[in-house]
Design a protein around this motif. Structure first.
Motif, PDB file in Angstrom:
ATOM      1  N   GLU A 195       0.847  -1.205   0.000  1.00 49.46           N
ATOM      2  CA  GLU A 195       0.000   0.000   0.000  1.00 49.46           C
ATOM      3  C   GLU A 195       0.875   1.245   0.000  1.00 49.46           C
ATOM      4  O   GLU A 195       1.729   1.420   0.865  1.00 49.46           O
ATOM      5  CB  GLU A 195      -0.909   0.009   1.241  1.00 49.46           C
ATOM      6  CG  GLU A 195      -1.807   1.234   1.312  1.00 49.46           C
ATOM      7  CD  GLU A 195      -2.540   1.347   2.645  1.00 49.46           C
ATOM      8  OE1 GLU A 195      -2.981   2.466   2.972  1.00 49.46           O
ATOM      9  OE2 GLU A 195      -2.638   0.320   3.350  1.00 49.46           O
ATOM     10  N   ASP A 241      -2.266   8.845  -5.682  1.00 46.18           N
ATOM     11  CA  ASP A 241      -2.302   7.378  -5.628  1.00 46.18           C
ATOM     12  C   ASP A 241      -2.068   6.834  -4.225  1.00 46.18           C
ATOM     13  O   ASP A 241      -2.103   5.615  -4.016  1.00 46.18           O
ATOM     14  CB  ASP A 241      -1.238   6.795  -6.564  1.00 46.18           C
ATOM     15  CG  ASP A 241      -1.545   7.070  -8.024  1.00 46.18           C
ATOM     16  OD1 ASP A 241      -2.673   6.762  -8.445  1.00 46.18           O
ATOM     17  OD2 ASP A 241      -0.660   7.601  -8.724  1.00 46.18           O
ATOM     18  N   ARG A 250      -3.513   3.486  -2.474  1.00 50.10           N
ATOM     19  CA  ARG A 250      -3.725   2.402  -3.436  1.00 50.10           C
ATOM     20  C   ARG A 250      -2.680   1.305  -3.228  1.00 50.10           C
ATOM     21  O   ARG A 250      -1.606   1.527  -2.683  1.00 50.10           O
ATOM     22  CB  ARG A 250      -3.617   2.921  -4.866  1.00 50.10           C
ATOM     23  CG  ARG A 250      -4.794   3.759  -5.344  1.00 50.10           C
ATOM     24  CD  ARG A 250      -4.586   4.168  -6.799  1.00 50.10           C
ATOM     25  NE  ARG A 250      -4.344   2.996  -7.659  1.00 50.10           N
ATOM     26  CZ  ARG A 250      -3.831   3.080  -8.891  1.00 50.10           C
ATOM     27  NH1 ARG A 250      -3.476   4.261  -9.380  1.00 50.10           N
ATOM     28  NH2 ARG A 250      -3.664   1.991  -9.609  1.00 50.10           N
ATOM     29  N   SER A 251      -3.007   0.129  -3.707  1.00 52.69           N
ATOM     30  CA  SER A 251      -2.077  -1.003  -3.644  1.00 52.69           C
ATOM     31  C   SER A 251      -1.402  -1.171  -5.009  1.00 52.69           C
ATOM     32  O   SER A 251      -2.064  -1.109  -6.047  1.00 52.69           O
ATOM     33  CB  SER A 251      -2.820  -2.282  -3.273  1.00 52.69           C
ATOM     34  OG  SER A 251      -1.916  -3.360  -3.185  1.00 52.69           O
TER      35      SER A 251
END
Length: 373
Positions: free
Chosen positions: A311, A346, A349-350
């Motif tokens: 993450e 971002d 996000r992963s």
């Protein structure tokens, strides 16, 4: 020019505190050696013992073919450049640079020649009639370096000379000192220089070799390239490099003929074959897995081995590259990448990250020594 040898050198204060623990070091003729380490590691103390400003508690210091333990600083053939410049405020630049030569009763013509040659090298000829208060910090530091040059010492000692300057001036002075060392070499008068800094960028850009110190012990003496690519222990690996090397506490496992580490539950990172023979006797032992940020990249669709999902937590934009901080099972890692399409939007996000383990390091958990060099 001269060699500088430290043989079992110790420093212990009256209160019993041992600052330096019997270190051995050989500085070659004409070499630019840098002492680097965290605050309190004894790099300045060691330099001051070489200069004669600190008494040696044990061992011997050799400059050239002389043991200098009991010699006064003025008799050691050294010149020192300090962090705070140490200029006489009431004297002109010329008189500051000439002071040591006048004390040695050098002829006036020779003094004038040496001062002007040093001033030309350092591009301060137009400052010779000024006083220190009329100059910037960078100019004053160049005067301090010039004062050392004119004495033509066997050894130059620099004690964090750039730490009082702003970032831009530090870079320009760093270049000046590197050019000075090179020009003296080209003139046939190579100078042995020992330079203390806590700034690893200065160390890596200036040093022919670097001595990494920690708590009064030498951790590694090597070229900048070897320190970065082949650190002998976890301390050097974590201290040298910006951002620092990623280090994960884990253990070595084996499946069939493959050795791996788990950096998260069921997330196996396989060690390359060329490193496995060095690790065969350490299976199931606790280790630190190390990998530099530039050897972690955003995984492509074709990458199936040695990838992890993480993450994204922080994006540092450095212009031509980005530092991506991400978490894997609570452990924070850093990737150094040129990927421009990832931005702060971002975060959260992963992403899948690829680890290039050809450049990884494995450190013994107990000794912290590098097992794969």
């Amino acid at each position: 020019m001269a060699t500088v040898s430290l043989r079992k050198v110790k420093k212990q204060y009256e209160n019993g505190f041992a600052a330096v623990h019997g270190i051995d070091l050989e500085v070659r003729e004409g070499e630019f050696m840098v002492f680097v380490g965290p605050s309190g590691c004894a790099k300045s103390t060691t330099l001051r013992m070489i200069a004669g400003l600190e008494e040696v508690s044990g061992g011997e210091i050799h400059i050239g073919n002389r043991v200098v333990n009991t010699l006064a600083p003025k008799d050691r053939g050294i010149a020192m450049v300090f962090q705070n410049y140490a200029l006489y405020p009431h004297k002109t630049v010329f008189d500051n640079m000439a002071f040591g030569l006048k004390m040695q009763k050098k002829p006036k013509q020779e003094i004038d020649k040496r001062v002007r040659e040093a001033a030309e090298k350092l591009e301060i000829t137009d400052l010779l009639d000024r006083k220190p208060k009329e100059m910037s910090g960078g100019q004053r530091q160049r005067v301090a370096v010039g004062r050392a040059i004119v004495r033509k010492p066997e050894v130059f000692l620099f004690d964090e000379p750039l730490s009082n300057l702003d970032a831009k001036l530090r870079v320009s002075m760093r270049v000046k000192i590197a050019q000075l060392h090179q020009s003296l070499k080209e003139e046939g008068n190579p100078a042995t220089m020992i330079y203390v800094t806590h700034d690893q960028t200065e160390a890596l850009t200036l040093g022919d070799r670097i001595c990494v110190l920690n708590q009064g012990n030498i951790m590694q003496v090597d070229t900048p390239t070897n320190l970065y690519n082949a650190p002998q222990n976890k301390f050097v690996a974590s201290f040298i490099g910006s951002p620092a090397m990623n280090l994960v506490e884990t253990a070595l496992g084996q499946h069939d003929d493959d050795i791996f580490v788990e950096i998260a539950p069921n997330v196996r990172i396989y060690i390359p074959k060329e490193k496995q023979t060095l690790l065969a006797s350490h299976i199931n032992e606790a280790v630190y897995f190390g990998i530099r940020p530039e050897h972690i990249s955003i995984a492509s669709d074709d990458d199936t081995v040695n990838t992890v999902a993480g993450e994204l937590t922080v994006v540092e934009n450095m212009g031509n590259e980005k530092y991506l901080y991400f978490k894997v099972d609570g452990k924070e890692l850093i990737a150094r990448t040129t990927a421009q399409d990832i931005t702060t939007s971002d975060i959260g996000r992963s992403f899948r990250f690829k680890l290039d383990t050809h450049y990884c390091h494995i450190f013994d958990f107990q000794t912290e020594e590098n097992l794969v060099i």
